[in-house]
Write an enzyme that holds these catalytic residues in place. Structure first.
Site, PDB file in Angstrom:
ATOM      1  N   THR A 150      61.605  38.444  74.365  1.00  0.00           N
ATOM      2  CA  THR A 150      60.777  37.788  73.359  1.00  0.00           C
ATOM      3  C   THR A 150      59.546  38.633  73.097  1.00  0.00           C
ATOM      4  O   THR A 150      59.070  39.354  73.989  1.00  0.00           O
ATOM      5  CB  THR A 150      60.346  36.378  73.797  1.00  0.00           C
ATOM      6  OG1 THR A 150      59.604  35.759  72.741  1.00  0.00           O
ATOM      7  CG2 THR A 150      59.483  36.421  75.038  1.00  0.00           C
ATOM      8  N   ARG A 179      54.057  35.946  72.988  1.00  0.00           N
ATOM      9  CA  ARG A 179      53.278  35.963  74.227  1.00  0.00           C
ATOM     10  C   ARG A 179      53.239  34.589  74.884  1.00  0.00           C
ATOM     11  O   ARG A 179      53.273  34.472  76.118  1.00  0.00           O
ATOM     12  CB  ARG A 179      51.857  36.451  73.922  1.00  0.00           C
ATOM     13  CG  ARG A 179      50.952  36.579  75.122  1.00  0.00           C
ATOM     14  CD  ARG A 179      51.495  37.489  76.204  1.00  0.00           C
ATOM     15  NE  ARG A 179      51.815  38.834  75.769  1.00  0.00           N
ATOM     16  CZ  ARG A 179      52.266  39.795  76.578  1.00  0.00           C
ATOM     17  NH1 ARG A 179      52.478  39.530  77.862  1.00  0.00           N
ATOM     18  NH2 ARG A 179      52.551  41.000  76.108  1.00  0.00           N
ATOM     19  N   GLY A 180      53.194  33.522  74.090  1.00  0.00           N
ATOM     20  CA  GLY A 180      53.179  32.178  74.651  1.00  0.00           C
ATOM     21  C   GLY A 180      54.452  31.872  75.431  1.00  0.00           C
ATOM     22  O   GLY A 180      54.403  31.322  76.539  1.00  0.00           O
ATOM     23  N   GLU A 219      67.891  41.356  64.419  1.00  0.00           N
ATOM     24  CA  GLU A 219      68.071  40.368  63.364  1.00  0.00           C
ATOM     25  C   GLU A 219      68.873  39.196  63.904  1.00  0.00           C
ATOM     26  O   GLU A 219      69.950  39.381  64.481  1.00  0.00           O
ATOM     27  CB  GLU A 219      68.794  40.993  62.168  1.00  0.00           C
ATOM     28  CG  GLU A 219      68.881  40.084  60.964  1.00  0.00           C
ATOM     29  CD  GLU A 219      69.515  40.754  59.756  1.00  0.00           C
ATOM     30  OE1 GLU A 219      69.684  40.058  58.740  1.00  0.00           O
ATOM     31  OE2 GLU A 219      69.850  41.942  59.841  1.00  0.00           O
ATOM     32  N   ASP A 272      66.586  30.750  72.271  1.00  0.00           N
ATOM     33  CA  ASP A 272      66.427  30.382  70.871  1.00  0.00           C
ATOM     34  C   ASP A 272      66.164  28.894  70.889  1.00  0.00           C
ATOM     35  O   ASP A 272      66.828  28.138  71.609  1.00  0.00           O
ATOM     36  CB  ASP A 272      67.656  30.718  70.033  1.00  0.00           C
ATOM     37  CG  ASP A 272      67.312  30.752  68.550  1.00  0.00           C
ATOM     38  OD1 ASP A 272      66.350  31.444  68.191  1.00  0.00           O
ATOM     39  OD2 ASP A 272      67.988  30.082  67.755  1.00  0.00           O
ATOM     40  N   SER A 273      65.169  28.493  70.144  1.00  0.00           N
ATOM     41  CA  SER A 273      64.770  27.097  70.210  1.00  0.00           C
ATOM     42  C   SER A 273      64.310  26.617  68.854  1.00  0.00           C
ATOM     43  O   SER A 273      64.034  27.418  67.951  1.00  0.00           O
ATOM     44  CB  SER A 273      63.646  26.916  71.245  1.00  0.00           C
ATOM     45  OG  SER A 273      62.562  27.775  70.959  1.00  0.00           O
ATOM     46  N   HIS A 322      52.125  25.763  70.443  1.00  0.00           N
ATOM     47  CA  HIS A 322      52.436  26.640  69.323  1.00  0.00           C
ATOM     48  C   HIS A 322      53.530  26.002  68.487  1.00  0.00           C
ATOM     49  O   HIS A 322      54.093  24.963  68.836  1.00  0.00           O
ATOM     50  CB  HIS A 322      52.872  28.025  69.836  1.00  0.00           C
ATOM     51  CG  HIS A 322      53.899  27.982  70.925  1.00  0.00           C
ATOM     52  ND1 HIS A 322      55.246  27.809  70.676  1.00  0.00           N
ATOM     53  CD2 HIS A 322      53.784  28.056  72.277  1.00  0.00           C
ATOM     54  CE1 HIS A 322      55.897  27.802  71.819  1.00  0.00           C
ATOM     55  NE2 HIS A 322      55.046  27.946  72.813  1.00  0.00           N
ATOM     56  N   LYS A 357      52.846  20.210  79.517  1.00  0.00           N
ATOM     57  CA  LYS A 357      53.927  20.392  78.551  1.00  0.00           C
ATOM     58  C   LYS A 357      55.023  21.264  79.155  1.00  0.00           C
ATOM     59  O   LYS A 357      56.221  20.980  79.009  1.00  0.00           O
ATOM     60  CB  LYS A 357      53.384  21.025  77.268  1.00  0.00           C
ATOM     61  CG  LYS A 357      54.492  21.353  76.262  1.00  0.00           C
ATOM     62  CD  LYS A 357      54.119  22.501  75.356  1.00  0.00           C
ATOM     63  CE  LYS A 357      55.357  23.069  74.687  1.00  0.00           C
ATOM     64  NZ  LYS A 357      55.083  24.241  73.844  1.00  0.00           N
TER      65      LYS A 357
END
Length: 203
Positions: free
Chosen positions: A14, A17-18, A46, A75-76, A161, A184
């Site tokens: 990824t 950064r979060g 891509e 992937d979310s 985010h 969270k």
């Protein structure tokens, strides 16, 4: 040496950064050295998949192939029942402006669509996360996670985010963006997937 990884270094595929910090915190108790895609100057592949698992596989295998390290990708996105599961796999695309991502715009777009179709509250929704661990030999393992909840309006909170300011997880009065980030991280869709990953790889 970490069981199932073949070493003590794991590449997190990824550039966010979060997400990297979230995964690093979740993996810290297992003695894993985490590096991000940006740390290795990897391009972002891509994402041509039409499901969370397809896109996570694309990212994980691209990173593992390029570095020779085991790579974990996710992937979310958010699925909203009244919108037939949209934006789903296209969650980030809804925020795309051509010169970057604007999630405030995406949240306004989401609310506008709910109003446009006359959807009645509560607007049930869920955050989904699919983790894929890919090894350099081309094999992989899949770990799905989910957090049920609902979309709320107006936006609330400035933590987190993405769509966090409009998502209120089931059983809580706060949105993800109103929660302490570590709270969270304990209950999120990604945490659910990470628990399954940790159990399988380090259990």
């Amino acid at each position: 040496m970490s069981k199932g990884i073949g070493g003590d270094t794991l590449l997190i595929a990824t550039h966010n950064r979060g997400k990297l910090e979230e995964m690093e915190a979740l993996l810290a108790p297992h003695g894993v050295h985490v590096v991000g895609a940006a740390d290795r100057d990897l391009p972002e592949p891509e994402e041509t998949g039409t499901t969370f698992v397809e896109n996570a596989r694309i990212k994980a295998h691209a990173a593992a192939s390029a570095t020779g390290l085991p790579a974990l990708a996710d992937d979310s996105g958010i699925e909203i029942d009244a919108l037939d599961g949209a934006p789903g796999v296209y969650t980030a695309d809804w925020a795309e402006t051509g010169s970057g991502r604007d999630f405030v715009m995406a949240m306004k777009k989401t609310h506008a669509r709910l109003v446009e179709i006359g959807a009645t509250e509560p607007w049930s929704a869920r955050f989904c996360c699919t983790l894929v661990l890919a090894w350099p030999d081309g094999s992989d393992a899949v770990f799905p996670g989910v957090m049920e909840g609902r979309v709320v309006w107006p936006m609330r909170g400035d933590q987190g985010h993405g769509y966090d300011p409009i998502f209120q997880p089931e059983g809580y009065d706060l949105t993800f963006a109103e929660m302490d980030r570590w709270k969270k991280n304990e209950i999120s869709h990604r945490a659910d997937a990470m628990r399954k990953f940790v159990s399988a790889i380090f259990g």
